[in-house]
Design an enzyme around this catalytic site. Structure first.
Site, mmCIF file in Angstrom:
data_model
loop_
_atom_site.group_PDB
_atom_site.id
_atom_site.type_symbol
_atom_site.label_atom_id
_atom_site.label_comp_id
_atom_site.label_asym_id
_atom_site.label_seq_id
_atom_site.Cartn_x
_atom_site.Cartn_y
_atom_site.Cartn_z
ATOM 1 N N ASP A 52 -1.039 2.074 5.712
ATOM 2 C CA ASP A 52 -1.650 0.926 6.628
ATOM 3 C C ASP A 52 -0.697 0.017 6.971
ATOM 4 O O ASP A 52 0.521 -0.342 6.355
ATOM 5 C CB ASP A 52 -2.984 0.134 5.879
ATOM 6 C CG ASP A 52 -3.922 1.053 5.840
ATOM 7 O OD1 ASP A 52 -4.052 2.032 6.257
ATOM 8 O OD2 ASP A 52 -4.815 0.609 4.671
ATOM 9 N N TYR A 110 0.498 4.663 -6.311
ATOM 10 C CA TYR A 110 0.917 3.334 -5.750
ATOM 11 C C TYR A 110 1.011 2.311 -6.587
ATOM 12 O O TYR A 110 0.293 2.330 -7.753
ATOM 13 C CB TYR A 110 -0.494 2.958 -4.974
ATOM 14 C CG TYR A 110 -0.551 3.827 -3.579
ATOM 15 C CD1 TYR A 110 -0.019 3.223 -2.527
ATOM 16 C CD2 TYR A 110 -1.115 5.073 -3.509
ATOM 17 C CE1 TYR A 110 -0.271 3.919 -1.202
ATOM 18 C CE2 TYR A 110 -1.436 5.837 -2.325
ATOM 19 C CZ TYR A 110 -0.684 5.231 -1.049
ATOM 20 O OH TYR A 110 -0.797 5.673 0.102
#
Length: 249
Positions: A52, A110
């Protein structure tokens, strides 16, 4: 035509995300501009993920097919001469013809960075979220284990996502850990896939635990509820990094 697999690191601050978007400059568009300058053509690229706006990457993977005499070992240096300094190609190699950076991925890891201090760093404020109140990382680590396994993660999914609309919200987290080094808390998550904003909501939920507003034992109940309002806030994108992608190569 050869299939090239590249490893990228990038600072996502100035980009609308990896994927090409109509509302801003993307990492993909910028990378393809550099690729065109080196190869004289603009191959279609396949990214491992759609990070994003504002999200960073330490080990983003992408592949493309091209006919070039530039050997893989020299391709990173050639591309980096035509890329802005906030995007770097770290590695390039040849992979099988049918390899796809997204669909061949087994897991993705992540990292979410938190500065647990009342004062920002003058050097790294774009790369973490600051939480001024002292967090209990031991409670956070205990809670993190409640996310491990195969679960319906709808409670950790942004409202209105396409996956939620289709009922495709089951994922498997294989590892989730919380560590502290000085004033920095690192949350690492490894999974076979992610829902929209899933890691940022997971990190926000763990912060609620660390602040004493949620019990570590509440995680299974939150997941079982499938209720977004039961989980913590969505933390800012700037603290999130795609750390690595695992392939069977």
């Amino acid at each position: 035509m050869q299939n090239f697999l590249l490893t990228l690191a990038y600072d996502g601050t100035n980009y609308c995300g990896f994927q090409v978007q109509p509302n801003g400059r993307s990492v993909a568009q910028t990378f393809q501009d550099g690729l065109e300058a080196v190869l004289g053509c603009r191959p279609d690229i396949k990214g491992c993920s759609r990070t994003d706006a504002g999200v960073h990457a330490l080990g983003f993977m992408l592949n493309f097919h091209a006919d070039t005499r530039i050997p893989p070992r020299k391709l990173p240096l050639a591309l980096n001469q035509h890329l802005p300094p906030d995007i770097r190609v770290l590695d390039a190699r040849i992979v099988p013809e049918d390899f796809h950076a997204r669909y061949a991925a087994h897991t993705k890891t992540y990292l979410y960075r938190i500065r647990n201090h009342p004062i920002d760093s003058p050097f790294e404020a774009a790369y973490y979220t600051r939480v001024p109140r002292r967090l209990d990382e031991a409670r956070m680590q205990q809670a993190a284990q409640g996310f491990v396994g195969t679960h319906d993660f709808l409670a950790l999914c942004a409202t209105g996502s396409s996956a939620a609309a289709h009922g495709d919200t089951v994922r498997t987290i294989t590892a989730c850990s919380v560590t502290r080094q000085g004033d920095e808390i690192s949350i690492e998550v490894t999974a076979d896939g992610y829902l929209y904003n899933m890691v940022r909501i997971l990190a926000g939920t763990l912060c609620e635990v660390g602040a004493g507003r949620l019990a570590p034992e509440s995680i299974p109940e939150i997941l079982a509820s499938r209720d977004r309002s039961r989980a913590g806030p969505t933390l800012p994108a700037k603290g999130l990094f795609l750390k690595s992608v695992d392939y069977d190569l």
